[in-house]
Design an enzyme around this catalytic site. Structure first.
Site, mmCIF file in Angstrom:
data_model
loop_
_atom_site.group_PDB
_atom_site.id
_atom_site.type_symbol
_atom_site.label_atom_id
_atom_site.label_comp_id
_atom_site.label_asym_id
_atom_site.label_seq_id
_atom_site.Cartn_x
_atom_site.Cartn_y
_atom_site.Cartn_z
ATOM 1 N N GLU A 217 4.139 10.808 0.101
ATOM 2 C CA GLU A 217 3.384 9.717 0.352
ATOM 3 C C GLU A 217 3.621 9.167 1.715
ATOM 4 O O GLU A 217 4.709 8.805 2.385
ATOM 5 C CB GLU A 217 3.886 8.753 -0.493
ATOM 6 C CG GLU A 217 3.232 7.237 -0.783
ATOM 7 C CD GLU A 217 3.359 6.809 -1.904
ATOM 8 O OE1 GLU A 217 4.056 6.991 -3.010
ATOM 9 O OE2 GLU A 217 2.944 5.417 -2.182
ATOM 10 N N ARG A 218 2.251 8.767 2.164
ATOM 11 C CA ARG A 218 2.176 8.484 3.629
ATOM 12 C C ARG A 218 2.636 9.513 4.364
ATOM 13 O O ARG A 218 3.307 9.265 5.553
ATOM 14 C CB ARG A 218 2.648 7.102 3.855
ATOM 15 C CG ARG A 218 2.298 6.106 2.905
ATOM 16 C CD ARG A 218 0.871 6.051 2.501
ATOM 17 N NE ARG A 218 0.422 5.077 1.403
ATOM 18 C CZ ARG A 218 -0.776 4.949 1.160
ATOM 19 N NH1 ARG A 218 -1.793 5.507 1.750
ATOM 20 N NH2 ARG A 218 -0.975 3.909 0.195
ATOM 21 N N ASN A 260 8.797 5.064 -4.829
ATOM 22 C CA ASN A 260 8.174 5.240 -5.891
ATOM 23 C C ASN A 260 8.612 6.322 -6.673
ATOM 24 O O ASN A 260 8.180 7.553 -6.569
ATOM 25 C CB ASN A 260 6.742 5.474 -5.579
ATOM 26 C CG ASN A 260 6.045 4.012 -4.972
ATOM 27 O OD1 ASN A 260 6.502 3.027 -5.342
ATOM 28 N ND2 ASN A 260 4.891 4.405 -4.229
ATOM 29 N N GLU A 341 4.509 -3.328 -6.648
ATOM 30 C CA GLU A 341 3.403 -2.349 -6.921
ATOM 31 C C GLU A 341 3.671 -1.387 -8.068
ATOM 32 O O GLU A 341 3.361 -0.189 -8.019
ATOM 33 C CB GLU A 341 3.538 -1.341 -5.580
ATOM 34 C CG GLU A 341 3.261 -2.355 -4.278
ATOM 35 C CD GLU A 341 2.827 -1.532 -2.838
ATOM 36 O OE1 GLU A 341 3.360 -0.351 -3.012
ATOM 37 O OE2 GLU A 341 2.257 -2.186 -2.138
ATOM 38 N N LYS A 411 11.344 -5.063 5.391
ATOM 39 C CA LYS A 411 10.459 -4.529 6.376
ATOM 40 C C LYS A 411 10.589 -5.402 7.484
ATOM 41 O O LYS A 411 10.737 -6.634 7.527
ATOM 42 C CB LYS A 411 8.920 -4.451 5.728
ATOM 43 C CG LYS A 411 9.066 -3.188 4.601
ATOM 44 C CD LYS A 411 7.561 -3.047 4.487
ATOM 45 C CE LYS A 411 7.614 -2.108 2.926
ATOM 46 N NZ LYS A 411 6.128 -1.433 2.592
ATOM 47 N N ASP A 416 3.089 -5.561 5.658
ATOM 48 C CA ASP A 416 3.425 -4.228 5.536
ATOM 49 C C ASP A 416 3.073 -3.267 6.620
ATOM 50 O O ASP A 416 2.036 -2.935 6.795
ATOM 51 C CB ASP A 416 2.485 -3.797 4.297
ATOM 52 C CG ASP A 416 2.685 -2.464 3.842
ATOM 53 O OD1 ASP A 416 3.880 -1.974 4.113
ATOM 54 O OD2 ASP A 416 2.075 -1.960 2.939
ATOM 55 N N GLU A 438 14.086 -2.323 7.751
ATOM 56 C CA GLU A 438 13.239 -1.163 7.420
ATOM 57 C C GLU A 438 12.075 -0.984 8.326
ATOM 58 O O GLU A 438 11.179 -1.813 8.326
ATOM 59 C CB GLU A 438 12.748 -1.119 5.969
ATOM 60 C CG GLU A 438 11.986 0.207 5.543
ATOM 61 C CD GLU A 438 11.380 0.187 3.978
ATOM 62 O OE1 GLU A 438 11.753 -0.985 3.359
ATOM 63 O OE2 GLU A 438 10.568 0.819 3.778
ATOM 64 N N GLU A 444 1.370 5.271 8.763
ATOM 65 C CA GLU A 444 0.383 4.973 7.712
ATOM 66 C C GLU A 444 -0.691 4.123 8.275
ATOM 67 O O GLU A 444 -1.725 4.325 7.903
ATOM 68 C CB GLU A 444 1.102 4.103 6.524
ATOM 69 C CG GLU A 444 0.215 3.754 5.385
ATOM 70 C CD GLU A 444 1.013 3.071 4.440
ATOM 71 O OE1 GLU A 444 2.347 2.967 4.452
ATOM 72 O OE2 GLU A 444 0.203 2.522 3.515
ATOM 73 N N TRP A 595 -4.848 -6.958 -1.319
ATOM 74 C CA TRP A 595 -5.161 -5.511 -0.959
ATOM 75 C C TRP A 595 -6.350 -5.290 -0.586
ATOM 76 O O TRP A 595 -6.916 -4.351 -0.046
ATOM 77 C CB TRP A 595 -5.111 -4.492 -2.097
ATOM 78 C CG TRP A 595 -3.664 -4.255 -2.525
ATOM 79 C CD1 TRP A 595 -2.561 -4.864 -2.411
ATOM 80 C CD2 TRP A 595 -3.323 -3.385 -3.766
ATOM 81 N NE1 TRP A 595 -1.486 -4.347 -3.001
ATOM 82 C CE2 TRP A 595 -1.861 -3.200 -4.012
ATOM 83 C CE3 TRP A 595 -4.026 -2.210 -4.343
ATOM 84 C CZ2 TRP A 595 -1.106 -2.550 -4.585
ATOM 85 C CZ3 TRP A 595 -3.110 -1.221 -5.288
ATOM 86 C CH2 TRP A 595 -1.998 -1.681 -5.348
HETATM 87 O O1 GCW Z 1 2.645 0.295 2.706
HETATM 88 C C1 GCW Z 1 2.922 0.524 1.172
HETATM 89 C C2 GCW Z 1 2.317 1.884 0.981
HETATM 90 C C3 GCW Z 1 2.793 2.391 -0.125
HETATM 91 C C4 GCW Z 1 4.228 2.235 -0.078
HETATM 92 C C5 GCW Z 1 4.655 0.803 -0.152
HETATM 93 C C6 GCW Z 1 6.183 0.546 0.034
HETATM 94 C C7 GCW Z 1 5.908 3.854 -1.088
HETATM 95 O O2 GCW Z 1 0.896 1.747 1.168
HETATM 96 O O3 GCW Z 1 2.379 3.888 -0.105
HETATM 97 O O4 GCW Z 1 4.944 3.008 -1.189
HETATM 98 O O5 GCW Z 1 4.097 0.180 1.086
HETATM 99 O O6 GCW Z 1 6.773 0.414 1.014
HETATM 100 O O7 GCW Z 1 6.738 0.673 -0.956
#
Ligand code: GCW
Length: 768
Positions: A217-218, A260, A341, A411, A416, A438, A444, A595
């Protein structure tokens, strides 16, 4: 076939005379042979092809021959190698020895002589007081370097000059060995050394968002590094080389799978594979961690509930933890994304995030494991609170409620991983909780595989941001390293950008972000510029004619992206793929408002920006009073964050005297100009780089220039349709209509979860 590296003696600009030319080629061929065999010598199993020269595989650990006069100087300080020669030496000390042999052989053109005593000048000896009688006899002051630090010191032994690399632990010695080699790789003098170093943050972890089906993922560097289907039997050389690269910058943990998470990771089948990987990484000081789904007791354990207060659920996790530790005694712990999510979590059972975290913490505590519990929690759908406020609102009231072996993983910014965000207001706001930072190493939202964006400045900015919670100097770095509130359990994570691509990271310059993350995790006070310099020297050449312009290009690259994507504090203007512009994306059926782009830009006829002051969402109140005041007033708010905190008229005057609208357009133009300049810089540097890495980078810069223009044109076309202001003098109108940009879409990008295209085929066009 990769082209040979130009030997240092060949002046790139002046064509040499024919004889010199032949000589130069002979030398180049010799260089190539040496570097290839140095690569080959790093293959202990001998079961895979030797890394070809200069395809990026060797990262910053290339160990290519040093030129004179450095070679003679270094050789005088590397006449023999003493330490860990015995079979009973630990795997970590053997790794240190192997690295020193590999590094010195490559750099100095001959393997260091193995010795067991200092009998002449120039010996290098390494070890701990426990593993080496000589190191013990030196009575070094190792107390201050702690469990992972090291000393590198020039000393005299039996009347002979020697260099000692010493530590309290074997891993400290390995870190010291890499540091010593870095001195040579970057042409530092080694004749009079007195270095003491130790990491400021205890857990320095890469989070791999790797799925068990091999996708990432990403991920923008191919498939997963972990080949689950051939584990545990096949231990690829890549695992070892990954571990070496991580250890060389002090990374000491890896979360192997995507946050995930799937419960399959906790089945005996996969745990066996995890144990095998743990065995490969262990000698390099890297512990493995796993992402786990909160619902595992139901999906895997067949229980009716995953309620953290249910004793059966507690017993299930306790048994699972014990099962893991039976095979992986140094297992690091769990990473959890809960109620975020679509992921399950404690809130499904009306329990708090702390109750959820403590459930896992309790199961891991007897084994000294930890929980990294993510604060990336927000409610999509009908929830109308400002997304930027939600994590703080959820977690702040839980301060002091988390078990001692939990870290809340936050984060860097409140939304994000955007090109620029203010720091997350949770930093400093939870004095009785272990907080970890984080960062996202994979790009991404910053151009993904192809754009050159050096993230050192972004990481350093995030670490240096001052929370002001205990007055000036209460930086995010001091929250993270525990020095602000005195925590002992400290950690930092970076979402990895590593995949199965031969060059690991999808591009050569993406490697710099892995490097920068590790270096800053070890020492958050390092400067991004210094780190870039080290990386360029080790990855390419020490020639100043290359180093100076490339470091300059790297240092400007993050701001360029901010300029052409989201200037002046805008955020989240990307298309659904997170690649390319999509400022027109508005809430629609099935897509949550937060989103979409218009949710963040709030552009209307009156102006642009998200009002987060007291008249708006009042997110400013989540910051310390000093900052709340500063951010809350457009006149004192840093212009780089202006539209993050303020909704302002298109005609609002910035400090330059220009209107907001004009300034936005100038930023977009500036971003494009920066990328053009980077392309120019790079094209002048071909004589200093091997063909393969030169070409890849040149091609990617060409793509980035197109992307930057696309961003600039689409953004200006869209915002001008709302501002109705003319472009400032000199700014070119976008070559196409807004409708054209809106219709254009890239259906597939790497690393996107799911396999559905992002748009119907009719929308796939060519942007101009
Ligand atoms: O930035 C978003 C991403 C998702 C990611 C999520 C996260 C792993 O688009 O792909 O999922 O953050 O950090 O959990």
């Amino acid at each position: 076939m990769p082209s040979p590296i130009p030997p240092m003696s060949v002046r790139p600009k002046n064509r040499p005379a024919p004889v010199a030319w032949l000589l130069a080629w002979a030398l180049a061929a010799a260089c190539l042979l040496i570097t290839r065999s140095a690569g080959a010598s790093s293959l202990p199993h001998g079961d895979e092809a030797a890394p070809a020269a200069e395809d990026g595989y060797r990262l910053w650990l290339r160990y290519v021959p040093v030129e004179e006069p450095w070679r003679s100087r270094y050789r005088a300080s590397a006449t023999g190698l003493i330490g860990a020669a015995a079979m009973e030496a630990s795997p970590t000390l053997r790794a240190a020895r192997a690295e020193l042999v590999r590094g010195l052989s490559g750099l100095l053109g001959e393997a260091p002589r193995a010795a067991d005593a200092v009998t002449r000048d120039g010996a290098i000896l390494f070890g701990t007081p426990r593993s080496s009688a000589v190191v013990k006899s030196l009575s070094l002051d190792l107390g201050a370097v702690g469990a992972e630090g090291y000393l590198i010191r020039t000393t005299t032994i039996h009347g002979h000059r020697a260099t000692v690399i010493a530590a309290n632990t074997d891993i400290g010695v390995l870190y010291g060995a890499f540091r010593f080699l870095r001195l040579l790789q970057t042409r530092e003098p080694i004749g009079h050394l007195d270095i003491a170093a130790s990491p400021k943050i205890r857990r320095r972890v890469l989070d791999h968002w790797d799925n068990l089906n091999g996708t990432v993922e990403r991920g923008y560097a191919g498939d997963s590094l972990w080949k689950w289907e051939t584990l545990p039997e096949h231990l690829s050389q890549r695992y070892i080389d990954y571990a070496r690269a991580c250890a060389s910058i002090g990374i000491n943990g890896a979360v192997l799978n995507n946050v995930n998470a799937t419960p399959f990771i906790l089945t005996p089948l996969y745990l066996g594979k995890v144990a095998a990987l743990a065995g490969v990484l262990r000698p390099y000081g890297i512990r493995v961690y796993l992402s786990v789904p909160f619902s595992a007791p139901v999906t895997l354990g067949k229980l009716k509930s995953a309620d953290p207060l249910d004793p059966r659920v507690q017993a299930w996790w306790t048994a699972k933890a014990a099962e893991i530790y039976r095979d992986i005694p140094d297992f690091g712990g769990f990473l959890m994304k809960a109620n975020s999510e679509g992921q399950p979590g404690p809130e499904d059972y009306h329990r708090t995030q702390a109750q959820g975290a403590n459930l896992l913490a309790q199961a891991l505590a007897p084994h000294h494991g930890i929980v990294m519990w993510r604060a990336f929690v927000y409610t999509t759908g009908s929830h109308s609170e400002d997304r930027a406020k939600q994590a703080y609102d959820t977690f702040k009231p839980l301060d002091g409620k988390f078990a001692g072996n939990v870290l809340v993983q936050v984060k860097n910014g409140p939304i994000d991983f955007q090109p620029r965000e203010p720091f997350h207001p949770l930093f400093g706001a939870m004095p009785r909780t272990n907080l970890m930072l984080e960062l996202q190493v994979t790009k991404e939202y910053l151009g993904q595989r192809t754009s050159i964006v050096y993230l050192g400045p972004l990481f350093a900015e995030g670490l240096r941001d001052d929370t002001w919670v205990k007055g000036a100097g209460s930086t995010v770095a001091r929250v993270t390293d525990g020095s602000l509130y005195g925590e002992r359990l400290t950690a930092i994570a970076g979402v990895a950008n590593i995949g199965s691509d031969r060059n690991w990271c999808g591009s050569i310059f993406n490697q710099a972000n892995w490097y920068a993350f590790g270096r800053l995790a070890w020492d958050p006070d390092l400067s991004a510029r210094q780190i870039a310099g080290e990386w360029v020297r080790m990855t390419f050449t020490n020639d100043r004619r290359f180093v100076v312009p490339v470091v300059k290009m790297m240092m400007g690259s993050r701001e360029a992206v901010v300029d052409y994507m989201t200037p002046l504090g805008l955020a989240s203007q990307m298309a659904g793929t997170h690649f390319g512009p999509g400022p027109w994306m508005a809430p629609a059926k099935g897509i949550p408002a937060d989103w979409t782009s218009t949710y963040y830009s709030r552009a209307d006829a009156g102006g642009i920006g998200f009002d987060r002051t007291a008249t708006g969402s009042n997110a400013v109140a989540q910051y310390a009073p000093h900052l709340a005041t500063q951010y809350g007033n457009a006149a004192t708010c840093p212009e780089s964050l202006l539209l993050w905190f303020h909704h302002l008229s298109w005609d609002y005057r910035l400090r330059s005297g220009r209107t907001l609208w004009d300034s936005m357009v100038l930023h977009y133009d500036q971003g494009v100009a920066s990328v053009r300049q980077a392309r120019k810089t790079w094209s002048s540097l071909s004589p200093y780089v091997d063909r393969e890495r030169y070409r890849l980078t040149a091609d990617f810069l060409a793509i980035q220039e197109k992307d930057a223009e696309w961003w600039r044109n689409a953004s200006i076309a869209y915002f001008q349709s709302i501002s109705h202001r003319p472009l400032p003098a000199g700014a070119a109108p976008p070559p196409d209509t807004l409708a054209h940009y809106e219709a254009f879409c890239i259906p597939y990008v790497e690393g996107s979860p799911g396999t559905r295209p992002a748009c119907p085929p009719a929308d796939v066009a060519v942007p101009r």
